[in-house]
Write a protein that holds these residues in place. Structure first.
Motif, PDB file in Angstrom:
ATOM      1  N   SER A  22      -4.841  13.624  23.360  1.00 16.30           N
ATOM      2  CA  SER A  22      -4.644  14.033  22.058  1.00 16.30           C
ATOM      3  C   SER A  22      -3.136  14.601  21.740  1.00 16.30           C
ATOM      4  CB  SER A  22      -5.737  15.265  21.707  1.00 16.30           C
ATOM      5  OG  SER A  22      -5.588  16.032  20.701  1.00 16.30           O
ATOM      6  N   TYR A  39      -9.903  14.351  14.276  1.00 16.67           N
ATOM      7  CA  TYR A  39      -9.100  14.852  15.477  1.00 16.67           C
ATOM      8  C   TYR A  39      -9.249  13.416  16.281  1.00 16.67           C
ATOM      9  CZ  TYR A  39     -10.658  19.248  13.757  1.00 16.67           C
ATOM     10  OH  TYR A  39     -11.192  20.424  12.924  1.00 16.67           O
ATOM     11  N   MET A  49      -6.172  18.214  15.052  1.00 16.53           N
ATOM     12  CA  MET A  49      -5.977  17.876  16.586  1.00 16.53           C
ATOM     13  C   MET A  49      -6.784  18.834  17.497  1.00 16.53           C
ATOM     14  SD  MET A  49      -2.176  19.011  17.526  1.00 16.53           S
ATOM     15  CE  MET A  49      -2.366  19.071  19.292  1.00 16.53           C
ATOM     16  N   CYS A  50      -7.873  19.287  16.811  1.00 22.24           N
ATOM     17  CA  CYS A  50      -8.951  19.877  17.651  1.00 22.24           C
ATOM     18  C   CYS A  50      -9.528  18.877  18.710  1.00 22.24           C
ATOM     19  CB  CYS A  50     -10.023  20.561  16.976  1.00 22.24           C
ATOM     20  SG  CYS A  50      -9.344  21.942  16.036  1.00 22.24           S
TER      21      CYS A  50
END
Ligand code: BGC
Length: 741
Positions: free
Chosen positions: A177, A169, A155-156
């Motif tokens: 996000s 991601y 989840m960058c």
């Protein structure tokens, strides 16, 4: 003499606050006795072994036999200490499904796992239920294949479109996000298994990833990169978090006490366990002190580092105990601790159906001139591009890959949906080793015998390298462009159409060619059932409802971070000093993605949040209510078109002018309708924390919520606002924080 040795041993154990290994029947057992009692009974060696990953049993404080779980081929394990009833736990990649070996030594069975759609596609659905469903799919396989934690979600933030792992991601925006990741975590963990939200934090490039210092302002960190994880933690409460390979403003994140202890545990109140990414030996003591609880993949020398440091007084036993307690609190939740008997036989068929349905939810329709799509049955399709056939990509490479039982490519998917795909072309591409540069005469021939053309453009990327601002990657290759032009000319000359499908894991340049085809469909890398999902959208069985989770700029150079994103080891402004530590300055600060393009009125190819449908929607009755803790908005979405479909309501907020420069608008919440029949309406409710509208003032190290009139906007993209309502905040708020990261 013997006595003296024993006394020394006794004293050193007492100094270290440790007990000797006891082998009595009444030795405390995890689960039967409290964690405190178990902790008290552990030797220093056992504690150190637990803080360092490994695949063996610890017996009499020594390396015992390798555990049978090691044969699964998962990414990592924690050790078992049978003396204390501590089982091993198994950690497996990754964001698109369980990554275990399909084969095992001495075993004729295969162990495939479902290839789910990639994180970027899940985000494109803007549907929290979709994230949960994909999560449930993966979590069940974690459980049934005898694992305990899925090393996911990745989840960058998409700081730059060329990061090689962007496909894993979700988005350039922390609210999208963090919310989608949080819901995927809920789905995975609903199976009684854990997740490891990764990579924490600012691992936004692959180039030199293990030795790169991300230099980021406190404001950008707080408003974007940390906010993303904070939201996911608030929503999903992941059992574990994975610190990243990179350094952040100096220290490695895994050794960063202000980050892992002060911010994560202190400010956010995270109660779970933190593990490293799969690193070599770094400063062990600093990591333990920082409250990075588990070191993976785990080296014997790290165990020794901990023991020595405690004995030498360089590491407090209380700190070791704190981390061991975090480990034990995690272990008691795991399937291994519950003695769950894994079936090794998850229902792959049922999971494939979910993967197919969810993939279709995130497919984005970028262009649809004169209702080119959906495509009526009975047409003979000229299907171009190796990506339509054996080159079709279900996902990217590296730990984000999955050993899938099969992949349905676009050719197969169209056939399954009842379309007739020109068999000559299938033969042509099945025989090819690479994509084919199609000349005008071949294109004309196809246009004379086929009714419509579909051309697939594919891009692969993955762990360990970034993409390139070059033809064939960011840009179309000359052969791709030539092929597209030739097909378009030939088919248009016959009054026939060209549809382009983008089988890609990240953004590519579209502005220079998007006027050539009649329709453009963006299914990303949609997992093993991708071809079927794409065919369902092409046929209209599923009305497209995906929206972009990031901006498609006109040119790569328009992206602010392009100025300091590495293109190779010494290119760009990516500097490497002589000591092997490189750095990337996040000079763009908070101006990431649409925050930049929207605020500074920079034109883009496709804006954040954009996505077409086969039907149309109207937004009405936007009402907002301010609350000191939580703000609420409701909006009614009506299907004003001719076919059933779903729509996303995106809620942006524009803050009044305050002391700090702020983005023109920022996404604060979103919601998706159910399938609405023509004429049908649904009222969506969206909430968000009031303090999430605050900006971070670095000078005072505080969050600042300015008083004034906020404009709350509901829309179909950041550029397409359908309804606006004012919301007054009469009293400003300033909230000081402690951590400086
Ligand atoms: C990757 C992680 C992955 C780990 C275990 C690392 O190289 O960065 O995302 O979970 O390997 O496979």
């Amino acid at each position: 003499m013997k006595k003296a040795i024993l006394l020394t041993l006794f004293l050193s154990l007492v100094i270290a606050g440790e007990s000797k290994p006891v082998h009595k029947a009444n030795v405390p057992q995890l689960g039967k006795n409290s964690i405190d009692e178990v902790l008290k009974a552990m030797t220093l060696q056992e504690k150190a072994e637990l803080l360092v990953g490994g695949d063996y049993e610890v017996v009499n404080g020594k390396k015992g036999p390798v555990l049978p779980e090691a044969k699964i081929g998962a990414a990592g394990m924690t050790k078992a200490i049978p003396r204390l009833g501590i089982p091993c736990t198994v950690l497996t990649d990754g964001p698109a499904g369980v990554r275990i070996s399909p084969t095992r030594k001495g075993d004729s069975r295969t162990y495939y796992a479902t290839g789910n759609p990639i994180g970027t596609l899940v985000a494109s659905s803007w549907d929290t239920q979709c994230a949960r469903a994909v999560g449930r799919n993966m979590g069940n396989e974690v459980l049934e294949y005898g694992c305990d934690v899925l090393l996911a979600p990745g989840m960058c933030l998409h700081r730059n479109p060329l990061c090689g792992r962007n496909f894993e991601y979700f988005s350039e925006d922390p609210v999208l996000s963090g919310t989608m990741s949080g819901n995927e975590i809920l789905g995975i963990q609903s199976n009684g298994v854990g997740t490891s939200a990764k990579h924490f934090v600012c691992n936004n490039q692959e180039t030199y990833r293990t030795q790169n210092n991300s230099i980021v302002s406190q404001r950008a960190l707080r408003e974007l990169y940390l906010k993303n994880f904070e939201l996911a933690i608030r929503i999903g409460n992941p059992w574990t978090i994975m610190s990243s390979y990179n350094l952040l403003n100096g220290p490695y994140t895994q050794a960063d006490k202000p980050l892992l202890h002060d911010w994560l545990r202190g400010e956010v109140g995270y109660k779970g366990m933190v593990m490293t990414d799969w690193t070599e030996r770094r400063n062990t003591v600093e990591q333990v002190n920082a409250e990075n609880d588990l070191m993976e993949w785990g080296l014997d020398v790290q165990v020794q580092d901990i023991i020595n440091a405690v004995k030498d007084g360089k590491l407090s036993i209380d700190v070791v105990n704190r981390n061991v307690r975090n480990l034990l609190n995690y272990i008691v939740k795991t399937p291994h601790f519950r003695h769950y008997k894994a079936s090794d036989a998850p229902d792959l068929k049922a999971h494939a159906a979910v993967a197919r349905e969810m993939a279709a939810q995130g497919i984005i329709l970028l262009k649809n001139r004169e209702g080119t799509l959906p495509l009526v049955q009975g047409q003979k399709i000229a299907l171009f591009g190796i990506g339509s056939y054996k080159g079709f990509l279900a996902n990217g490479f590296g730990s984000g890959d999955v050993n899938k039982p099969y992949v349905v490519n676009i050719f197969k998917g169209l056939e399954n949906a009842g379309y007739q795909v020109d068999p000559d072309m299938a033969e042509l591409y099945e025989d090819a080793d690479a994509d084919i540069n199609i000349g005008p005469s071949y294109a004309r021939h196809r246009a004379s015998v086929d009714n419509v053309a579909i051309m697939t453009i594919r891009r692969n990327s993955g762990e360990g390298s970034d993409r390139r601002n070059e033809p064939g990657d960011w840009k179309l290759s000359p052969a791709e462009l030539n092929t597209m032009k030739n097909i378009a000319d030939a088919f248009h000359a016959q009054g026939k159409k060209l549809i382009v499908i983008l089988n890609i894991g990240g953004v590519i340049e579209t502005a220079s060619w998007k006027n050539i085809p009649d329709a453009i469909l963006l299914p990303w890398q949609p997992g093993e059932e991708g071809g079927n999902a794409i065919a369902n959208v092409i046929s209209g069985k599923v009305c497209p409802s995906g929206h972009l989770p990031m901006t498609f700029p006109l040119a790569y150079e328009d992206v602010p971070s392009s100025k300091n994103f590495p293109q190779n080891d010494n290119g760009g402004v990516f500097d490497k000093d002589k000591s092997t530590i490189g750095f990337t300055k996040y000079d763009e600060g908070i101006w990431v993605g649409y925050r930049y393009f929207d605020t500074f009125d920079k034109p883009v190819s496709y804006p954040f949040g954009y996505g077409l449908s086969y039907t149309t929607f109207s937004f009405s009755n936007l009402k907002v209510r301010y609350g000191r803790e939580v703000c609420k908005a409701v909006v009614t979405v009506t299907n004003t078109g001719k076919v059933a479909g779903k729509e996303v309501a995106q809620l942006y907020v524009s803050a009044p002018k305050g002391a700090l420069e702020k983005p023109k608008k920022e996404l604060r919440a979103f919601a998706k309708t159910r399938t609405l029949q023509p004429g049908e309406s649904q009222t969506l409710t969206m909430t968000f924390r009031t303090m999430d509208m605050a900006s971070f003032n670095e000078n005072t190290n505080s969050w600042v919520l300015d008083p004034g009139v906020y404009q709350v906007k509901a829309g179909q993209s950041v550029e397409d606002i359908k309804a606006t309502a004012p919301m007054k905040i009469s009293k400003g708020v300033q909230k000081k924080v402690l951590a400086v990261i």
